[in-house]
Enzyme design. Sequence first.
Site, PDB file in Angstrom:
ATOM      1  N   VAL A 268     112.629  78.879 -24.883  1.00 10.43           N
ATOM      2  CA  VAL A 268     113.697  79.412 -24.031  1.00 10.43           C
ATOM      3  C   VAL A 268     114.786  78.349 -23.896  1.00 10.43           C
ATOM      4  CG1 VAL A 268     114.279  80.317 -21.740  1.00 10.43           C
ATOM      5  CG2 VAL A 268     112.009  80.748 -22.698  1.00 10.43           C
ATOM      6  N   GLY A 269     116.034  78.740 -24.063  1.00  8.60           N
ATOM      7  CA  GLY A 269     117.152  77.792 -23.933  1.00  8.60           C
ATOM      8  C   GLY A 269     117.809  77.878 -22.567  1.00  8.60           C
ATOM      9  N   ASP A 270     119.056  77.467 -22.515  1.00  4.69           N
ATOM     10  CA  ASP A 270     119.781  77.403 -21.236  1.00  4.69           C
ATOM     11  C   ASP A 270     120.330  78.749 -20.764  1.00  4.69           C
ATOM     12  OD1 ASP A 270     121.501  77.082 -23.626  1.00  4.69           O
ATOM     13  OD2 ASP A 270     123.095  77.313 -22.139  1.00  4.69           O
TER      14      ASP A 270
ATOM     15  N   THR B  90     126.099  82.187 -29.704  1.00  5.66           N
ATOM     16  CA  THR B  90     125.779  82.831 -28.446  1.00  5.66           C
ATOM     17  C   THR B  90     127.083  83.358 -27.845  1.00  5.66           C
ATOM     18  OG1 THR B  90     123.883  81.461 -28.065  1.00  5.66           O
ATOM     19  CG2 THR B  90     125.068  82.138 -26.094  1.00  5.66           C
TER      20      THR B  90
ATOM     21  N   GLY C 241     125.596  76.125 -26.771  1.00  7.65           N
ATOM     22  CA  GLY C 241     125.291  74.841 -27.394  1.00  7.65           C
ATOM     23  C   GLY C 241     123.809  74.545 -27.365  1.00  7.65           C
TER      24      GLY C 241
HETATM   25  N1  ASP Z   1     122.485  77.805 -25.864  1.00  7.66           N
HETATM   26  C1  ASP Z   1     121.740  78.687 -26.728  1.00  7.66           C
HETATM   27  C2  ASP Z   1     120.292  78.310 -26.668  1.00  7.66           C
HETATM   28  O1  ASP Z   1     119.989  77.138 -26.640  1.00  7.66           O
HETATM   29  C3  ASP Z   1     122.200  78.617 -28.150  1.00  7.66           C
HETATM   30  C4  ASP Z   1     123.653  78.872 -28.338  1.00  7.66           C
HETATM   31  O2  ASP Z   1     124.465  78.574 -27.489  1.00  7.66           O
HETATM   32  O3  ASP Z   1     123.989  79.402 -29.400  1.00  7.66           O
HETATM   33  O4  ASP Z   1     119.460  79.199 -26.715  1.00  7.66           O
END
Ligand code: ASP
Length: 297
Positions: A195-197, A166, A218
């Site tokens: 959906v992530g952070d 990311t 992360g």
């Molecule tokens: N934080 C991102 C998610 O969980 C993934 C990443 O940081 O690569 O969607």
Amino acid sequence: MFKEETRMLLAIHGGAGDKKPTAEQFEIMRKALRAGLRIMKDGGDALSAVVEAITILEDSAIFNAGAGGVLQLDGTRRLDASVMEGAELKAGSVIGIEGIRNPIRAAQLILDTPHVMMTNRGAKQIARAHQLTTLESPSPQEMEQLDRIKKADTEIVRLYKKYFSTVGAVARDSERNLAAGASTGGIRTMLPGRVGDTPVIGSGTYADNSLAAVSCTGNGEQIIRLGLAKEICMNSLDESLRRAASQSLKRIRMIGGNAGVICLAGRGGAVILHTTKYMASGYVTKRKLQLFSRSPR
Ligand code: ASP
């Protein structure tokens, strides 16, 4: 933490994980840093610098964001991004946007509306009305790779821990305004709709001139559960930004996650920390540009 007292500073990351950043990734990051700094040198604000740097990373298709965003298990690229500025605490975020190459620009457009977060339908309408570049369908190679993932991997968590790329950025402009942004395709193996952070203000991104600006990467689920970006910002009131970041990263580990953060306060250098082996990151000021595979001491 760098001993950089210059006001204008832009720091970016290209994800944290087990993989060493490549020369190609560093090349694009250098380009993104220079372009972002140029915006601020020309009188633009920290928010514009963050958006410009992230746009370049999204366009490169070699990070897990924009044109390079990973596919969800149904073969669709649903992209997340968010951006926030620290003077008035204005924020914009897109969740699961499809067919738009630069979700960070869509997030910036939303920041200027009365809303903060938008899902695909409305976000795409706004992006199209502003003629944002559209995104092509996944290539046959990507679909093959997805098939391999589906066949070979049933344990989402294992892959999840291995690979993040990311992108994110934090900046401070000549007025000491802060901004933070992040953009992602999500995680390598995820159910449609996950959906992530990254689009969650306070989790993946936060900026407040009186506190700090933070951009995270992360394990999205753990980052959300902790409200990582806001937690670091709030704790930086009572302790150094570096200590606040390192304490929160310990807490991420305690709940089974891994993460990397870039943080910047109104004064001082950027803090880059991660729990993973590597994190592609870098920063630029008027005087110097540096890139790192691991957190600088
Ligand atoms: N934080 C991102 C998610 O969980 C993934 C990443 O940081 O690569 O969607």
